[in-house]
Design an enzyme around this catalytic site. Structure first.
Site, PDB file in Angstrom:
ATOM      1  N   GLU A 358       0.889  -1.205  -0.144  1.00 49.28           N
ATOM      2  CA  GLU A 358      -0.044   0.018   0.073  1.00 49.28           C
ATOM      3  C   GLU A 358       0.726   1.149  -0.065  1.00 49.28           C
ATOM      4  OE1 GLU A 358      -4.186   1.704   2.153  1.00 49.28           O
ATOM      5  OE2 GLU A 358      -3.131  -0.269   2.772  1.00 49.28           O
ATOM      6  N   GLY A 362      -2.827   4.512  -2.589  1.00 43.47           N
ATOM      7  CA  GLY A 362      -4.111   3.142  -2.645  1.00 43.47           C
ATOM      8  C   GLY A 362      -3.192   2.075  -2.511  1.00 43.47           C
ATOM      9  N   ALA A 363      -3.938   1.002  -2.579  1.00 44.50           N
ATOM     10  CA  ALA A 363      -3.556  -0.466  -2.366  1.00 44.50           C
ATOM     11  C   ALA A 363      -3.057  -1.065  -3.596  1.00 44.50           C
ATOM     12  CB  ALA A 363      -4.401  -0.994  -1.353  1.00 44.50           C
ATOM     13  N   VAL A 364      -2.327  -2.046  -3.700  1.00 43.15           N
ATOM     14  CA  VAL A 364      -1.762  -2.901  -4.868  1.00 43.15           C
ATOM     15  C   VAL A 364      -2.155  -4.419  -4.528  1.00 43.15           C
ATOM     16  CG1 VAL A 364      -0.385  -3.576  -6.308  1.00 43.15           C
ATOM     17  CG2 VAL A 364      -0.207  -1.337  -5.475  1.00 43.15           C
ATOM     18  N   ASP A 475       9.131  10.917 -10.040  1.00 44.76           N
ATOM     19  CA  ASP A 475       8.721  10.269  -8.908  1.00 44.76           C
ATOM     20  C   ASP A 475       9.655   8.959  -8.641  1.00 44.76           C
ATOM     21  OD1 ASP A 475       7.949   9.581  -6.227  1.00 44.76           O
ATOM     22  OD2 ASP A 475       5.993   8.754  -6.876  1.00 44.76           O
TER      23      ASP A 475
END
Length: 667
Positions: A358, A362-364, A475
């Site tokens: 996460e 958000g989460a993976v 990033d």
């Protein structure tokens, strides 16, 4: 009677083939334009590509939604008439959405009421139109044939039908021929052989009064322009009206038409010489034969011309479509859209056991599609404003990028307020999973790490220079570098990525986002970003890969030196002629010192404070792959504390130990 039946059938085919397509798309030209490839264009593509699934997911086949933030917010509506199958509805909306993407290149608003394979409605705009009765821009189409019946009688029947249907649709009362979403389909007998079939629809968000006004105005407009035609269509942004003399829609399949009045006797006039023989079959046969002999060839000729015209039109349309697609630089994302149910099933309803990690957005989750393909599912947080921006960027940017060192996007989902990205599943997780874990560091020997450094460099070069777009990642960090089964690196996470124009060299933002430890000084302090800010992040990554240490940690050479991050620590070691002290001890002696030293040198060139001093990626790759290039002396890195306790080597001096001495190279 047989000849008359044949004539009626031929007339029916003549009417059916003679009707023009009802679809008339309107790309509004007076509501402003947008910049292609800009944020509004990205949002428009996302909401239109997901519109078919969003509409068919609703019980009433009606969806009203928006995406993005002002001033680039896109509002859209999609709907199909009651009785439409999900397949027909999805097909209709998909075709129209594709038309807008190809043929409304920069218009901020468009609408259409296509009629095949069912009647549907698609509209998008940069302003909210929910509940608004918009009568313009208006379009109409007419049947090519004229009415043969008594015009006065026709007008009476037509007006009665229109009045009855407008009342039913606008009052939103459910009847056998209407529903509570401002829709009505009905018919009326015109002659023993012909019926009038009509269909009306307002957008469900209209009030009863606005719906009535829109439909009534459409009926008045049609009477004013085209009252003698056999059929026609009037389309407005808020309502639709069509009538014709044949059942052009399956909406009429279950309608019961009132029985026609008894057919009057037909009197066939006879020649004067045969008045005493009223049953003369020869004379009667000659009259019918003449009628058929004249009618059949005429109708067949017309049909042939119509078919030829239709074939030529389709060929021309196909050519235009091919030309448009070949000239478009933006790939449509329709084929990449997944429905939410598929993703939910693939991840076992986003089970905790499927969760891979996460992040801030958000989460993976790990998932398995029905065909057995393993995927990584990134479910963006509903509470994150950045998540919305991340989704827009990733879904559109990554579809354009194809490189072995970039993670591949398989699709996305934009349903039920969910924003989900579906990526190829990369088996070995991310670089930081191995790099900063004492138990797993040994799995990355120097040979593998050197290969990872080169792969990351090639991936960034593709983004900056070799792809169709000029993209700044913004990033780059260890957790955004995924490793496949062979430990090949793949750059991921394009949520903050930015497209640059051909001549653009720098961007500015007041919204500083990303991971501070990898940020260049000019971006962290002034919001300025460019290819050189990505290169700074790459330099930090290289130092982390060599050392197995995080840049965010605190390091010092000895008790008398000032503590600093990994970048300042590496710079101190370099200037004190002991760069190999940076090397991860898990290597032991299994590395080439010259190769490692050169990589440290390149990394320190990348993290120099002045962006102009940092080398371009093409130069970096040459430095990595060629030992014949003399590298310049690295200047002070960004955020370097100017401590009097640190003994610096003169900027102009070089040491044979740390620089290659062959032919010079100018970047």
């Amino acid at each position: 009677m047989k000849q008359r039946s044949l004539f009626s059938v031929l007339c029916f085919f003549f009417i059916s083939f003679g009707v023009a397509s009802v679809s008339a798309q309107t790309c509004t030209t007076d509501k402003g334009t947008f910049r292609p490839n800009g944020t509004y264009d990205v949002n428009r593509r996302l909401i239109l590509s997901s519109l078919p699934s969003n509409v068919t997911d609703q019980d009433g086949l009606y969806y009203n939604g928006s995406i993005g933030q002002q001033p680039n917010r896109v509002y859209a509506i999609g709907m199909c008439i009651p009785g439409s199958t999900s397949e027909d509805c999805s097909d209709c909306i998909k075709k129209e959405s594709e038309f807008f993407l190809k043929n409304c290149p920069n218009q901020t608003e468009a609408y259409s009421w296509p009629g095949e394979p069912t009647l549907c409605y698609v509209r998008y705009s940069n302003t909210s139109f929910s509940g608004s009765a918009d009568l313009n821009p208006r379009n109409w189409l007419t049947n090519t044939g004229d009415l043969d019946s008594n015009l006065t009688e026709f007008t009476k029947i037509w007006e009665g039908l229109m009045g009855r249907m407008i009342s039913a649709a606008s009052t939103a009362k459910s009847t056998p021929s209407s529903s509570d979403n401002h829709y009505s389909a009905d018919s009326a007998v015109l002659t023993p052989l012909l019926n009038i079939y009509a269909l009306m629809q307002c957008t469900p968000d209209l009030s009863s009064g606005d719906c009535e006004n829109c439909l009534r105005q459409s009926a008045i407009d049609y009477q004013s322009c085209c009252s003698q035609k056999r059929g026609g269509v009037v389309m407005r942004p808020s309502c639709f009206l069509r009538w014709d003399l044949y059942t052009y829609s399956n909406a009429f399949d279950n309608l019961t038409v009132a029985s026609p009045p008894p057919e009057p006797p037909v009197t066939v006039p006879q020649p004067a010489g045969d008045q005493d023989n009223p049953t003369n079959n020869d004379s009667k046969g000659i009259s019918a034969g003449v009628v058929v002999a004249i009618t059949v060839p005429t109708v067949i000729a017309i049909l042939i011309l119509l078919v030829l015209g239709f074939v030529l039109f389709r060929r021309r349309k196909s050519y235009q479509r091919t030309k448009t697609e070949s000239e478009s630089d933006i790939s449509t994302t329709d084929s990449l859209v997944y429905d939410f149910k598929t993703i939910e099933a693939a991840t076992n309803k986003f089970s905790t056991s499927n969760k891979l990690g996460e992040g801030g957005f958000g989460a993976v989750y790990k998932g398995k599609l029905s065909n057995g393909t393993d995927v990584a599912v990134k479910r963006l947080s509903k509470k994150s404003g950045q998540g919305t921006r991340e989704f827009r960027n990733e879904a559109v940017l990554v579809t354009k990028l194809q490189h072995r060192n970039l993670v591949r996007l398989l699709g996305f989902c934009l349903e039920r307020e969910e924003q989900i990205l579906i990526y190829e599943f990369v088996h070995n997780k991310s670089l930081d999973y191995f790099l900063f874990d004492p138990e797993k560091q040994s799995q990355l020997d120097w040979t593998r790490r050197y290969k990872i450094i080169g792969g990351i460099a090639r991936g960034i070069l593709y983004l900056h220079q070799d792809s169709r777009l000029k993209i700044i990642h913004r990033d780059l960090k260890a957790s955004n570098i995924l490793l496949d089964a062979d430990m090949n690196p793949k750059i991921a996470d394009f949520g903050l990525a930015t497209i640059f124009g051909v001549e653009q060299t720098q961007g500015n933002t007041n919204r500083i986002a990303g991971t501070y430890a990898y940020m260049s000084p000019e971006y962290a302090m002034h919001g300025q970003y460019s290819m050189k800010s990505d290169i700074y992040s790459f330099g930090v990554l290289v130092l982390e890969i060599i050392s197995g240490k995080k840049n965010s940690g605190v390091y010092q050479m000895d008790e008398t030196s000032t503590a600093g991050n990994l970048v300042t620590y590496a710079s101190r070691l370099w200037r004190n002629k002991s760069p190999l002290e940076l090397v991860d001890p898990t290597f032991g002696r299994n590395y080439q010192s010259n190769e490692v030293t050169r990589c440290i040198h390149i990394a320190l060139l990348c993290v120099q404070e002045n962006p102009e001093d940092r080398p371009m990626l093409s130069t970096i790759i040459l430095m990595l792959t060629s030992n014949t290039i003399t590298l310049p002396v690295p200047r002070l890195p960004g955020f370097f504390p100017r401590s009097r306790q640190l003994k610096l080597v003169s900027e102009g001096s070089e040491s044979d130990q740390y620089t290659s001495k062959s032919s010079s190279f100018s970047s």
